[in-house]
Design an enzyme around this catalytic site. Structure first.
Site, PDB file in Angstrom:
ATOM      1  N   ILE A  21       0.826  -1.202   0.000  1.00 10.87           N
ATOM      2  CA  ILE A  21       0.000   0.000   0.000  1.00 10.87           C
ATOM      3  C   ILE A  21       0.863   1.256   0.000  1.00 10.87           C
ATOM      4  CG2 ILE A  21      -1.729   1.306   1.299  1.00 10.87           C
ATOM      5  CD1 ILE A  21      -2.660  -1.390   2.467  1.00 10.87           C
ATOM      6  N   TYR A 184      -2.192  -6.475  17.264  1.00 11.32           N
ATOM      7  CA  TYR A 184      -2.325  -5.703  16.030  1.00 11.32           C
ATOM      8  C   TYR A 184      -3.638  -4.907  16.051  1.00 11.32           C
ATOM      9  CZ  TYR A 184      -2.775  -4.597  11.073  1.00 11.32           C
ATOM     10  OH  TYR A 184      -2.934  -3.935   9.883  1.00 11.32           O
ATOM     11  N   LYS A 188      -4.123  -0.754  16.018  1.00 10.08           N
ATOM     12  CA  LYS A 188      -4.930  -0.037  15.036  1.00 10.08           C
ATOM     13  C   LYS A 188      -5.975   0.844  15.727  1.00 10.08           C
ATOM     14  CE  LYS A 188      -2.554  -0.577  12.480  1.00 10.08           C
ATOM     15  NZ  LYS A 188      -1.923   0.234  11.406  1.00 10.08           N
TER      16      LYS A 188
END
Length: 224
Positions: A21, A184, A188
């Site tokens: 990305i 994780y 986030k």
């Protein structure tokens, strides 16, 4: 994003931009004429990505007989807060502008940062948090400017245990496979909460803040 990066003065700073990305984002912004700095931990991969983007940008613009040679690599290790501080100092001494900051780097898995924090929490949140704050005054000076932080829909499964964080320097109690995944998700959520608070504090200034879910994609994190 066009109005922020067209022309010789626009500068975009992308973290985690040697693959996936981040690299695609950097390429698109380079096509629009901005000076793009790729901040990556691995020097060889970062320089290779910068070369690829310069080459691809030239291919896209070859009919105009001009490419974008203003795509450069700068080394940064978000798992080391000293590296973050050193990078920010070098950046502020060498780059007069910062129009867009893209916080994209992300990891999932066991381990700790150089400072003893859980790896996902340290890289995905703390590194971005510190760097953004160190560069915030430059963003203010170059307004209108933007801070973009790539989160994930998995933030919905996150939760922050502040007592655990204070005692273990992490947002999960162990490094089992499940807790690596939970770590994780928690990191986030930190991205989202940080962006919300930063936007509140910068309300009325020319710096705007955004966090986003990038959508479904095949990412290297899924192949680990």
């Amino acid at each position: 994003l066009t109005s922020f990066i067209m022309g010789p003065c626009g500068l975009v700073y992308c973290l985690g931009s040697n693959t996936g990305i981040g690299k695609s984002t950097a390429l698109e912004l380079a096509k629009r004429g901005g000076r793009v700095i790729l901040a990556c931990r691995n020097k060889d991969k970062g320089e290779a990505a910068a070369f690829d983007i310069r080459k691809l940008t030239f291919s896209c613009l070859v009919l105009q007989e001009s490419g974008n040679n203003q795509v450069v690599f700068m080394q940064l290790d978000l798992a080391n807060l000293k590296s973050v501080c050193s990078f920010a100092e070098t950046f502020l001494n060498t780059e007069p502008r910062l129009d867009i900051l893209v916080n994209n780097a992300g990891v999932i898995g066991p381990g700790c940062t150089e400072d003893g924090f859980g790896l996902a929490f340290g890289v995905n949140h703390l590194g971005h948090f510190l760097l953004t704050n160190l560069l915030l005054e430059r963003l203010r000076q170059c307004g209108p400017s933007r801070v973009l932080t790539v989160s994930a829909l998995l933030h919905c499964f996150g939760n922050i245990d502040f007592h655990l964080l204070a005692s273990q320097k992490d947002v999960v109690p162990s490094q089992s496979t499940w807790h690596n995944f939970q770590g994780y998700c928690n990191s986030k959520l930190c991205n989202v909460l940080f962006t919300r608070e930063l936007a509140n504090r910068l309300e009325g200034t020319e710096v705007t803040c955004y966090t986003l879910h990038p959508g479904k994609c095949l990412h290297l994190l899924l192949l680990l």
